[in-house]
Write a protein that holds these residues in place. Structure first.
Motif, short mmCIF file in Angstrom:
data_model
loop_
_atom_site.label_atom_id
_atom_site.label_comp_id
_atom_site.label_asym_id
_atom_site.label_seq_id
_atom_site.Cartn_x
_atom_site.Cartn_y
_atom_site.Cartn_z
N PRO A 155 0.80 -1.23 0.00
CA PRO A 155 0.00 0.00 0.00
C PRO A 155 0.83 1.28 0.00
CG PRO A 155 -0.99 -1.59 1.48
CD PRO A 155 0.33 -2.18 1.03
N SER A 156 2.04 1.22 0.53
CA SER A 156 2.87 2.43 0.58
C SER A 156 3.39 2.86 -0.79
CB SER A 156 4.05 2.22 1.53
OG SER A 156 4.90 1.19 1.05
N SER A 157 3.26 1.99 -1.79
CA SER A 157 3.79 2.30 -3.12
C SER A 157 3.12 3.52 -3.74
CB SER A 157 3.64 1.10 -4.06
OG SER A 157 2.26 0.82 -4.27
N VAL A 158 1.89 3.83 -3.33
CA VAL A 158 1.18 4.95 -3.94
C VAL A 158 1.80 6.29 -3.55
CG1 VAL A 158 -0.97 3.64 -4.03
CG2 VAL A 158 -0.53 5.16 -2.09
N LEU A 159 2.70 6.29 -2.61
CA LEU A 159 3.36 7.52 -2.19
C LEU A 159 4.60 7.82 -3.03
CD1 LEU A 159 3.11 7.08 1.70
CD2 LEU A 159 1.54 8.28 0.15
N SER A 160 4.86 6.96 -4.02
CA SER A 160 6.05 7.14 -4.86
C SER A 160 5.66 7.23 -6.33
CB SER A 160 7.02 5.96 -4.65
OG SER A 160 7.40 5.85 -3.29
N PRO A 161 5.08 8.36 -6.75
CA PRO A 161 4.70 8.51 -8.16
C PRO A 161 5.96 8.65 -9.03
CG PRO A 161 4.43 10.58 -6.98
CD PRO A 161 4.80 9.56 -5.95
N PRO A 162 5.82 8.40 -10.36
CA PRO A 162 4.57 8.07 -11.06
C PRO A 162 4.17 6.62 -10.87
CG PRO A 162 6.42 8.11 -12.58
CD PRO A 162 6.96 8.57 -11.27
N ASN A 189 -4.40 2.81 -8.63
CA ASN A 189 -3.31 3.67 -9.11
C ASN A 189 -3.84 4.79 -10.00
OD1 ASN A 189 -1.47 2.09 -7.77
ND2 ASN A 189 -0.40 1.37 -9.60
N GLN A 190 -4.83 4.49 -10.83
CA GLN A 190 -5.39 5.50 -11.71
C GLN A 190 -6.07 6.61 -10.91
OE1 GLN A 190 -7.25 2.26 -14.36
NE2 GLN A 190 -6.99 3.95 -15.77
N GLN A 191 -6.78 6.23 -9.86
CA GLN A 191 -7.44 7.23 -9.03
C GLN A 191 -6.41 8.11 -8.31
OE1 GLN A 191 -11.89 6.23 -8.85
NE2 GLN A 191 -10.61 8.01 -8.53
N VAL A 192 -5.37 7.49 -7.76
CA VAL A 192 -4.36 8.26 -7.04
C VAL A 192 -3.57 9.14 -8.01
CG1 VAL A 192 -2.28 8.12 -5.62
CG2 VAL A 192 -4.19 6.58 -5.17
N THR A 193 -3.27 8.64 -9.19
CA THR A 193 -2.57 9.43 -10.19
C THR A 193 -3.34 10.69 -10.54
OG1 THR A 193 -1.39 7.55 -11.15
CG2 THR A 193 -1.74 9.46 -12.59
N ILE A 246 -5.32 12.31 -8.59
CA ILE A 246 -5.17 13.25 -7.47
C ILE A 246 -3.84 14.00 -7.60
CG2 ILE A 246 -4.84 13.42 -4.97
CD1 ILE A 246 -6.84 11.13 -4.67
N TYR A 247 -2.78 13.28 -7.92
CA TYR A 247 -1.48 13.93 -8.12
C TYR A 247 -1.55 14.98 -9.24
CZ TYR A 247 1.22 10.73 -5.11
OH TYR A 247 1.74 10.05 -4.05
N GLN A 248 -2.35 14.69 -10.27
CA GLN A 248 -2.46 15.61 -11.40
C GLN A 248 -3.26 16.86 -11.04
OE1 GLN A 248 -4.30 12.97 -14.22
NE2 GLN A 248 -2.34 12.16 -14.99
N LEU A 249 -4.25 16.72 -10.16
CA LEU A 249 -5.16 17.82 -9.87
C LEU A 249 -4.74 18.68 -8.69
CD1 LEU A 249 -8.67 16.13 -10.33
CD2 LEU A 249 -7.43 17.58 -11.95
N LYS A 250 -4.02 18.10 -7.75
CA LYS A 250 -3.75 18.82 -6.50
C LYS A 250 -2.27 19.11 -6.35
CE LYS A 250 -7.89 17.27 -4.13
NZ LYS A 250 -8.48 16.84 -2.85
N ILE A 251 -2.00 20.22 -5.70
CA ILE A 251 -0.61 20.61 -5.46
C ILE A 251 -0.33 20.53 -3.98
CG2 ILE A 251 -0.49 22.08 -7.50
CD1 ILE A 251 -0.97 24.48 -5.70
N GLY A 252 0.94 20.51 -3.63
CA GLY A 252 1.33 20.44 -2.24
C GLY A 252 1.59 19.01 -1.81
N PRO A 253 2.05 18.84 -0.57
CA PRO A 253 2.35 17.51 -0.05
C PRO A 253 1.11 16.61 -0.03
CG PRO A 253 3.31 19.21 1.35
CD PRO A 253 2.41 19.91 0.38
N PHE A 254 1.31 15.36 -0.39
CA PHE A 254 0.20 14.40 -0.46
C PHE A 254 -0.52 14.28 0.88
CE2 PHE A 254 -1.64 10.08 -0.73
CZ PHE A 254 -2.29 10.16 -1.96
N PHE A 255 0.23 14.29 1.99
CA PHE A 255 -0.39 14.11 3.30
C PHE A 255 -1.29 15.28 3.68
CE2 PHE A 255 3.48 16.41 4.38
CZ PHE A 255 3.05 17.33 5.32
N GLU A 256 -1.10 16.44 3.04
CA GLU A 256 -1.93 17.59 3.35
C GLU A 256 -3.27 17.55 2.63
OE1 GLU A 256 0.13 21.24 2.67
OE2 GLU A 256 1.49 20.98 4.38
#
Length: 336
Positions: free
Chosen positions: A244-251, A259-263, A265-275
């Motif tokens: 499960p921790s792999s999603v914190l290491s894009p791409p 993975n598609q859903q999390v990707t 999120i990375y595309q739409l949002k800025i800033g640290p993932f945990f925020e």
């Protein structure tokens, strides 16, 4: 002499029940709004429709365990699945024909209302072209769910309730056996059909800047969706080396819906993932296996979507999503 315990077969996982088959030989009243209070939500949880839907979600979840997108998409598709994908492709083309207005609003481009008017006009024909004539009595039963699958054309928003409507649309097609409730077809519904649906609604969200409907904000999985995370976590169950921790290491490779859903999120949002994605961060850092993630997602979906009045109060109930309970069934049967 062999011991009695040694002769017992190995424990097998419990068999998932079959999905109910709804006959269209008798008239069925169309669905209508039933939920107005928290008491109505408790009643909804006891209905046949609620049990059917939960079973359908679990069946689709089980069908994709350990399977990546490419494996599922490479398998032959039924005519029903292919026609549904073609319908979604047609719906997607309307965005090019109805471009957004030139305003610079942060959320809610008014052109989405024009798109919605086209959907309202076209739905009867879409369903006539989709279904064989023998299943045409289901059109008024399915129409409300397809209409509400792509967002609210007044509020100009989209949320997990609209995603729920599309899932119920697919379940209804399974109940009447347009789709066959077999693992090979159910996994196509997850990856090929629902995956195509995500492609369509992500495009709508981007082009018309749809506002999140009832978002949990940073404490939710996503501003708009849930099922992709649920079924995507099932795809990752039992996969060698998957953590499960792999999603914190894009791409992230687009090998599953999670993975598609999390990707996205990375595309739409800025800033640290945990925020901006605290819930997903907590899952990635605190849950050891995808089996546990998937089991938790099933419980969370029921609690945060199906049991929330703010979501299901907009859902038409009855018709294929039967409002009757076991008690009302027994009463009607005893009166016959």
């Amino acid at each position: 002499m062999q011991s009695r315990s040694a002769s017992r077969p190995a424990m097998e996982p419990p068999r998932i029940p079959d999905l109910r088959h709804v006959s269209l030989s008798r008239p069925i009243l169309p669905p209508s709004m039933q939920i107005k209070t928290d008491t109505d939500v408790e009643e909804w949880k006891r209905t046949t429709g609620y049990k059917d839907y939960c079973l359908w979600v679990v069946r689709l979840n089980a069908s994709v365990v350990g399977l990546d997108n490419a494996t599922i998409l490479a398998a032959p598709k039924s005519e029903a699945v292919s026609k549904t994908i073609a319908m979604l492709d047609e719906i997607k083309t309307w965005v090019q024909e109805i471009p957004p207005y030139g305003d610079r609003q942060r959320f809610g481009n008014l052109a989405f209302r024009d798109w919605g008017k086209r959907l309202q006009k076209k739905v009867p024909l879409l369903l006539q072209n989709l279904l064989p004539h023998s299943l045409s009595p289901a059109i008024p039963l399915l129409t409300p769910y397809l209409l509400s699958s792509f967002g609210d054309f007044t509020r100009l928003d989209y949320g997990s309730g609209h995603e729920l409507s599309f899932a119920i649309f697919l379940m209804g097609l399974s109940l009447i056996r347009f789709f066959q409730p077999l693992p090979e077809e159910e996994r196509q519904l997850v990856v090929a059909v629902f995956g195509k649906y995500l492609e369509v609604v992500w495009n709508l969200q981007d082009v018309y800047r749809l506002e999140p409907a009832g978002s949990h904000g940073v404490w939710g999985l996503d501003d708009y969706h849930f099922l992709g995370f649920l079924w995507g976590s099932a795809q990752l169950r039992g996969v060698a080396g998957a953590n499960p921790s792999s999603v914190l290491s894009p791409p992230l490779p687009p090998t599953n819906l999670y993975n598609q859903q999390v990707t996205r999120i990375y595309q739409l949002k800025i800033g640290p993932f945990f925020e901006h994605s605290a819930q997903l961060q907590a899952i990635a850092t605190n849950v050891a296996t995808w089996e546990k993630v998937n089991a938790g997602m099933l419980k969370m979906y029921e609690a945060e979507v199906l049991n929330k009045r703010v979501v299901v109060q907009h859902l038409p109930l009855g018709g294929l999503l039967a409002w009757e309970t076991d008690d009302t069934q027994k009463t009607s049967q005893s009166g016959q």
